[in-house]
Design an enzyme around this catalytic site. Structure first.
Site: not given
Ligand code: BGC
Ligand code: NOJ
Length: 817
Positions: A490
């Site tokens: 993400d």
């Molecule tokens: C996090 C991710 C997460 C995303 C969701 C980010 O700040 O690092 O792991 O999936 O936020 O909103």
């Molecule tokens: C958390 C999210 O829930 C997941 O969908 C994503 O793949 C990981 N963060 C990595 O960014």
């Protein structure tokens, strides 16, 4: 309380009871559990902190929890026991009176907290009965002394004004809306019931209360904390009736216990919905019929105990679908108990409610839930089926998807929208796994809408075709998948270019026009799930479509071999301008885990040995003592063209943290390469039972489940875990162990047996139930091989190959490697 000097551990596993037993309440972080299986859920910490909600942690929050609380974990369900001058809680908090004994047993959907002080023992069993919208709290107080004891008891819980977000911000309204009703021993919370709500909550007890409180200020005292409630300190309930401000619920008892005597109380925190025309029985008097019926179902100790037995049996049955016996209890307890349990919890919660996810932000994730359900299908296939339909209903006609949806409405979440170009692939991943477990090809014919629009329905099979095409039709200059907003990572936001700290990297409008940003992670995922799509097409007789898809996949393989190989590993991406990411040419972020995992799982470039070289590079550059790091070297400064990834300090989260979710991809790729020893080494580094033994204090979060992220070697605190419970790691650890290490993998018409083991593994036995059959599988590895089945006896008869055709009934399978 446990005064033993055990700095590295705070409890132990009790495998026979399927519990983790916490023996010191001062865990390095609250160690929580989840109650509830269907619609009513609670989070409960080892000191009885946490909260409850119905279906949706944001919109139907029953009890209040304090975020960013000081001290940590403030709010929950508290019992204050007054014994002479001493006041204490069985869970130690909030009074923090030193206890003579303390124990918290987290089990499968229940928690039992026991405290002892001055020869009084109080034990509280918390659980949600199956099919019931209520949390039961069975409190047993026993006098262990030789004297008669006179005790006072106060219960306590604080109502949330339903919407957990506005509950924390809209005080100009909130302080005037709170309403309660008190009748018998029940406190009803009916805020907003007079208007648009058709639901109320209640907190009751199965004995005539001798006093109560419903107004927080009168019970606690305006300038007091939960550790010094005025009414408790004075042993004097105020019988307060809340009007606005902050409604609470507290029952009061004053009673004697003879030496050896025990008294049980059954408390119930419940949720009720009424039809609009049945809301009231008098002017502003709520209809309590359903609540009273609920209470009557659990108004004796015997009834509560029976409900608890039913819950235990339910879990016996669920877990019996996969049980393994090896000579390694650390493996068995994870595979047989905790990994499966965590899969249930992630299936239920997605990424909504934990002690790291507020329950207010994210609902159900499209990619998250598709992965979560794969770890869950073997437990309750029918629920997985419904989830697949719900998820697919949030897809758009062009195959793209809402990234998240709200569990209450099942509607896509507009704040975040779509554009994560990996999302569609996961629908193929989830659906094919479901059909393989169940044989239910009928799901493919289900009529499923797009974006929940009535009239837009197409078959689920058509949804899968559009999923596949969304990747195939959105390729960049190298013939690789365009990344869109981001892929699985993400935080790799290659089209974002946000310079405004007030914007979210996740939701800000992207500049995709003219972008050359491509993802090698999606390329690998597309090839892998594309092959699954091809196999499915063949199964349902769509051979032309299978051929077409196979061609797209072949082109993708060629594109990766040509433009996605960096010499010793797979590239990670091309950025907006077409520059490489995850290349030896870069100064930082030279190598990333996701593309190694997926391209090696898809065996791209196998003839040139690419998967094995890539896995060797992972070992060389990304492996550390706590697991495999996401990228190396860490980004030491912020790059506007990469987005959130470089916003994290080195060693944390997506910037060189050990993001556990992706470790299994490498482990599985190792098993596909036949390297059982390497797979095992990676696997046990993040396997909770192994981590628990190493150092629970350093790890900080719960030792019985995986967490999302462990700080990597660039961090100030390498090995420290964060974001426990709600992570795709659960499902992937399950897939890794069940399908690839133990090697029991459901196919469309047969169970494939293909273990990949560490050399020292000699023998194990798996019991696997599916499709009205039970397979008792004995695996023998006399020569210490890592992979390769040499013989299988099915019910005593040799079979050729390693596939056991499904047949109902009980079967003995003897496998020799
Ligand atoms: C996090 C991710 C997460 C995303 C969701 C980010 O700040 O690092 O792991 O999936 O936020 O909103
Ligand atoms: C958390 C999210 O829930 C997941 O969908 C994503 O793949 C990981 N963060 C990595 O960014």
């Amino acid at each position: 309380m446990n005064q033993e000097n055990q700095p590295l551990k705070f409890g132990h596993f009790d495998d026979a009871a399927r519990e983790y037993v916490i023996t010191n309440p001062q865990t390095p972080w609250p160690w929580i559990n989840y109650l509830g299986n269907d619609d009513f859920f609670s989070l409960i910490s080892n000191t009885a902190g946490g909260y409850s909600f119905y279906k949706d942690a944001k919109f139907r929050r029953l009890t209040r929890y304090r975020y960013n609380g000081v001290p940590m974990d403030n709010g929950g369900r508290y019992f204050y026991i007054c014994d002479g001058d001493t006041t204490w809680n069985p869970g130690w908090k909030p009074m923090k009176t030193p206890l003579d004994a303390y124990e918290c047993r987290h089990g499968m959907s229940y928690t039992r907290i026991t405290g002892r002080k001055n020869d009084v023992e109080a034990s509280v069993l918390f659980f949600v009965p199956l099919g019931e919208n209520a949390e039961l709290q069975k409190l047993s107080i026993k006098n262990l002394s030789q004297e008669t004891k006179r005790l006072q008891l106060f219960s306590f819980t604080e109502w949330c004004l339903w919407n957990a977000a506005t509950d924390m911000e809209n005080f100009q309204r909130n302080f005037s809306t709170g309403e309660v009703e008190i009748e018998g021993s029940t406190i009803y919370h009916k805020t907003e019931y007079r208007e648009r709500r058709n639901h109320y909550a209640f907190y009751s007890v199965n004995a005539p209360m001798q006093g109560f409180d419903t107004d927080r200020e009168q019970f606690v005292g305006l300038y007091n904390g939960f550790h010094e409630p005025q009414a408790v300190l004075e042993r004097q309930p105020r019988n307060s009736v809340a009007h606005g401000w902050s409604p609470i619920a507290s029952h009061y008892f004053d009673f004697e216990l003879q030496p050896g005597e025990q008294r049980d109380f059954i408390f119930m925190l419940g949720y009720v919905e009424n039809d609009d025309d049945k809301k009231f029985v008098g002017p502003q008097v709520i209809n309590k019929e359903k609540a009273l019926q609920m209470m009557a179902r659990y108004d004796t100790t015997a009834k509560a105990d029976a409900a608890f037995d039913a819950l235990r049996k339910h879990w016996d049955e669920l877990l019996s679908n996969f049980q393994v016996e090896t000579d390694n209890p650390k493996l068995d307890r994870m595979v047989n108990i905790w990994n499966q349990y965590q899969c249930m919890v992630t299936f239920n919660m997605s990424r909504s409610a934990s002690f790291f996810e507020s329950g207010i932000g994210r609902g159900m994730g499209f990619r998250d839930s598709n992965q979560d359900l794969v770890g869950f299908i073997h437990l309750i296939p029918a629920k997985a089926r419904q989830r697949i339909i719900d998820i697919a209903s949030t897809q758009f006609p062009d195959g793209s998807c809402y990234h998240q949806y709200q569990p209450l409405t099942r509607r896509g979440n507009n704040d975040i929208g779509s554009g994560f170009n990996d999302d569609p692939c996961w629908l193929i991943f989830g659906t094919t796994a479901y059909i393989k477990e169940t044989g239910d090809f009928g799901i493919l014919d289900e009529q499923v809408p797009f974006d929940n629009q009535p009239g837009s329905e197409e078959t689920l099979m058509e949804h899968l075709r559009r999923s596949f095409n969304h990747v195939a039709d959105n390729l960049g200059p190298h013939g690789l998948p365009l990344i869109g907003r981001a892929d699985w990572n993400d935080c790799l936001n290659l089209n974002c270019f946000s310079t405004n700290p007030d914007e979210s990297y996740q939701t800000t409008e992207n500049k995709t026009e003219g972008s050359k940003a491509e993802s090698l992670m999606i390329a690998g995922l597309f090839v892998f799930t594309g092959e699954q799509y091809v196999e499915l097409c063949q199964r349902v007789g769509q051979n032309g479509e299978a051929q077409r898809a196979e061609q797209c996949i072949q082109q993708m393989r060629e594109a990766v071999e040509k433009h996605g190989w960096d010499g010793s590993w797979y590239l990670r991406a091309y950025d907006f301008f077409g520059n490489k990411i995850g290349s030896n040419e870069n100064d930082e972020g030279k190598i990333f885990i996701e593309s190694q995992g997926w391209c090696a799982m898809a065996r791209i470039g196998a003839e040139q040995g690419m998967p094995e070289k890539s896995l060797d590079s992972v070992k060389q550059h990304l492996e550390c003592e706590h697991g495999i790091i996401l990228n190396q070297p860490a980004y030491t400064h912020w790059h506007v063209e990469m987005g959130e990834i470089s916003s994290y300090p080195p060693g944390y989260k997506e910037n060189a943290g050990i993001f556990c979710h992706n470790n299994p991809w490498v482990i599985i790729a190792e098993t596909l390469a036949g390297r059982g020893q390497d797979a095992w080494q990676h696997y046990t580094k993040i396997l909770p039972s192994y981590v628990e033994e190493r150092n629970s204090l350093l790890h900080k979060v719960e030792p019985y489940v995986n967490c999302q992220m462990v700080a990597g070697s660039d961090a100030a605190t390498p090995g420290q875990g964060k974001n426990s419970w709600l992570t795709g790691t659960a499902a992937w650890m399950w897939i890794t162990a069940a399908w690839h290490i133990l090697g029991i993998q459901p196919g469309y018409d047969a169970l494939t047996i293909d273990p990949c083991l560490p050399k020292e593994a000699r023998t194990y036995r798996v019991t696997r139930r599916l499709r009205n059959a039970v397979y008792h599988i004995q695996v023998n590895n006399p020569n210490g091989k890592e992979k390769g089945v040499s013989q299988i006896l099915l019910d005593g008869q040799p079979i050729s190959g390693n596939k056991i055709p499904y047949a109902e009934g009980e079967h003995e399978v003897e496998v020799t490697l």
